[in-house]
Design a protein around this motif. Structure first.
Motif, mmCIF file in Angstrom:
data_model
loop_
_atom_site.group_PDB
_atom_site.id
_atom_site.type_symbol
_atom_site.label_atom_id
_atom_site.label_comp_id
_atom_site.label_asym_id
_atom_site.label_seq_id
_atom_site.Cartn_x
_atom_site.Cartn_y
_atom_site.Cartn_z
ATOM 1 N N HIS A 1 0.870 -1.178 0.000
ATOM 2 C CA HIS A 1 0.000 0.000 0.000
ATOM 3 C C HIS A 1 0.905 1.225 0.000
ATOM 4 N N CYS B 1 -3.897 -2.658 5.046
ATOM 5 C CA CYS B 1 -5.292 -2.217 5.091
ATOM 6 C C CYS B 1 -6.010 -3.060 6.140
ATOM 7 N N HIS C 1 -7.971 -8.232 2.250
ATOM 8 C CA HIS C 1 -6.811 -8.157 1.358
ATOM 9 C C HIS C 1 -5.516 -8.336 2.146
ATOM 10 N N CYS C 2 -5.402 -7.668 3.303
ATOM 11 C CA CYS C 2 -4.248 -7.872 4.188
ATOM 12 C C CYS C 2 -4.694 -8.825 5.299
HETATM 13 ZN ZN LIG Z 1 -4.225 -4.616 2.022
#
Ligand SMILES: [Zn+2]
Ligand SMILES: [Zn+2]
Length: 446
Positions: free
Chosen positions: A175, A181, A185-186
């Motif tokens: 990022h 995040c 996603h993370c």
């Molecule tokens: Zn992320």
């Protein structure tokens, strides 16, 4: 494990929501950049970009309105979430404002591991997971501090691939303006809104500040997946071959890790995948599965060895939809061109009525041969019901494992914890040669 450092001063910048306006309710004492006290509910817009809010007591927290969670998934929703630590507003593209939460790494880990793991997981499993999750988080901070060391390589060919090859992989993406995040996603981070599992709190405290390093003192890229299928995979099979990771090795997921047949050959791979070799992850109890699988994942228990049967016509259509550039027409055969150490296919030849193409790496193969994701790319191919032109009507995939198989096997580690192995023994098994090191030392040394 002993506490060899305090990492309470190591903090992480987590990107929370991004919106034209953001409403925050401050509790327990905050000040802005001018030292003015800020309290109650405030709505900020783009004109507030650059403002920062510091907590003044250990009890200070802020409730953020309408945070979007599960972005892009069917459970996407907006809820109010509360977070500890400091906050910052920055300008993003499209006129949006981004809220960033600066939080201690240990507090962050309590929140994310509590949401991943069940309350009855063994202390050994939780401690091992705390160490690898902390290693991952520190790696994100270092990647952000040193963008040149970023390992992202999405959609880029490994080498000058031939025209008939489609080779892609997806690694962690960096990022730009924060370290991680807060969404899937993370790692999903819901701050104080995620009830902290007391056993996770203990495991975080027992491993406070510890990460894994290799013999050169480099942070280990501590990968993990659901189930290795009995053998672990090498980094290069799934991601860049240019990187060397000495603590990510090919090993049998058993008390005798050196007893691993060479699964890169077809005959040996077929024998392995189509049988059920004993491994830590080969026969977990329902209680063990509950430790590491969320409710919806527990419906599937056959991931150590699995079978998927495709109607050949449907598979041809699926390939056309998911990889239109392949243009192979009606599928005739699937052939492993290159396998990794766990039997996972790195390069697969698709042969059809209009031509052939080689695809890779493992994640692309899993996407193309499924309507969502195939459990893994460790599979053998059998055919059934040939027509007059020699095309099969059914294609049967027999497979092993769930996920990429690199690093720690979560099911295997849960079983090891049940069997009385310590967290240090679990980490030594999956990351041979790795040492426990203070995270503060790593950050200071780069
Ligand atoms: Zn992320
Ligand atoms: Zn395993």
């Amino acid at each position: 494990m002993t506490d060899i450092s305090t990492s309470s001063d190591l903090t992480l910048r987590v990107g929370l929501l991004c919106a034209p306006a953001i409403t925050i309710e401050f509790h327990g004492g905050y000040t802005d950049d001018y030292g003015r006290s800020i309290d109650g509910t405030v709505t900020f817009d783009r004109r507030d970009a650059g403002r920062r809010f510091r907590c003044t007591t250990a009890e200070s927290y802020a409730t953020v309105r309408d945070v979007v969670i599960g972005i892009g998934f069917h459970w996407e929703q907006r809820i109010d979430l509360s977070y500890p630590g400091d906050f910052e507003l920055i300008a993003e593209g499209d006129g949006n404002l981004r809220l960033i939460n600066t939080v201690s790494i240990e507090e962050y880990l309590c929140s994310v591991i509590s949401s991943e793991m069940s309350a009855d997981a063994s202390p050994a499993l939780l401690e091992a997971h705390a160490v690898i999750s902390r290693s991952w988080v520190i790696a994100q901070i270092l990647a952000h501090k040193h963008p040149g060391s970023c390992r992202c390589n999405p959609n880029r060919p490994e080498s000058a691939a031939e025209k008939s090859e489609i080779i892609r992989w997806w690694d962690r993406q960096d990022h730009d303006t924060f370290d991680v995040c807060a969404d899937d996603h993370c790692q999903r981070y819901q701050g104080l809104s995620q009830a902290h599992n007391p056993r996770v709190v203990e495991a975080i405290a027992a491993t406070r500040g510890l990460v894994l390093t290799d013999s050169k003192g480099t942070l280990v890229d501590a990968r993990f997946s659901k189930c290795c299928g009995g053998a672990t995979e090498l980094f290069g099979t799934c991601w860049s071959e240019q990187e060397h990771h000495e603590c990510l090795q090919a090993l049998a997921d058993s008390p005798h890790p050196e007893r691993l047949p060479d699964l890169r050959g077809e005959a040996e791979a077929a024998r392995w995948i189509e049988s059920r070799p004993d491994a830590f992850c080969s026969n977990p109890s329902a209680a063990t599965l509950r430790q590491v699988l969320k409710g919806y994942d527990q419906q599937t228990t056959d991931f150590y060895r699995w079978t998927v049967t495709w109607d050949a016509e449907k598979l041809s259509e699926n390939i056309r939809l998911r990889l239109p550039e392949a243009r192979i027409g009606r599928i005739r055969s699937l052939t492993a061109v290159k396998r990794g150490t766990s039997g996972r296919i790195e390069r697969l030849r698709l042969t059809g009525s209009d031509g052939e193409v080689v695809i890779g790496k493992e994640l692309l193969i899993r996407k193309v041969l499924s309507e969502s994701h195939l459990y893994s790319s460790a599979f053998t191919v059998r055919y059934d019901g040939f027509d007059a032109d020699g095309y099969p009507s059914r294609i049967i995939l027999h497979g092993a494992g769930w996920g990429h198989g690199v690093g720690l096997c979560q099911i295997g580690a849960a079983v090891m914890g049940e069997q009385g192995y310590s967290s240090a023994q679990i980490l030594a098994h999956y990351f041979p040669g790795a040492k426990l090191t203070s995270a503060t030392e790593i950050i200071k040394s780069v």
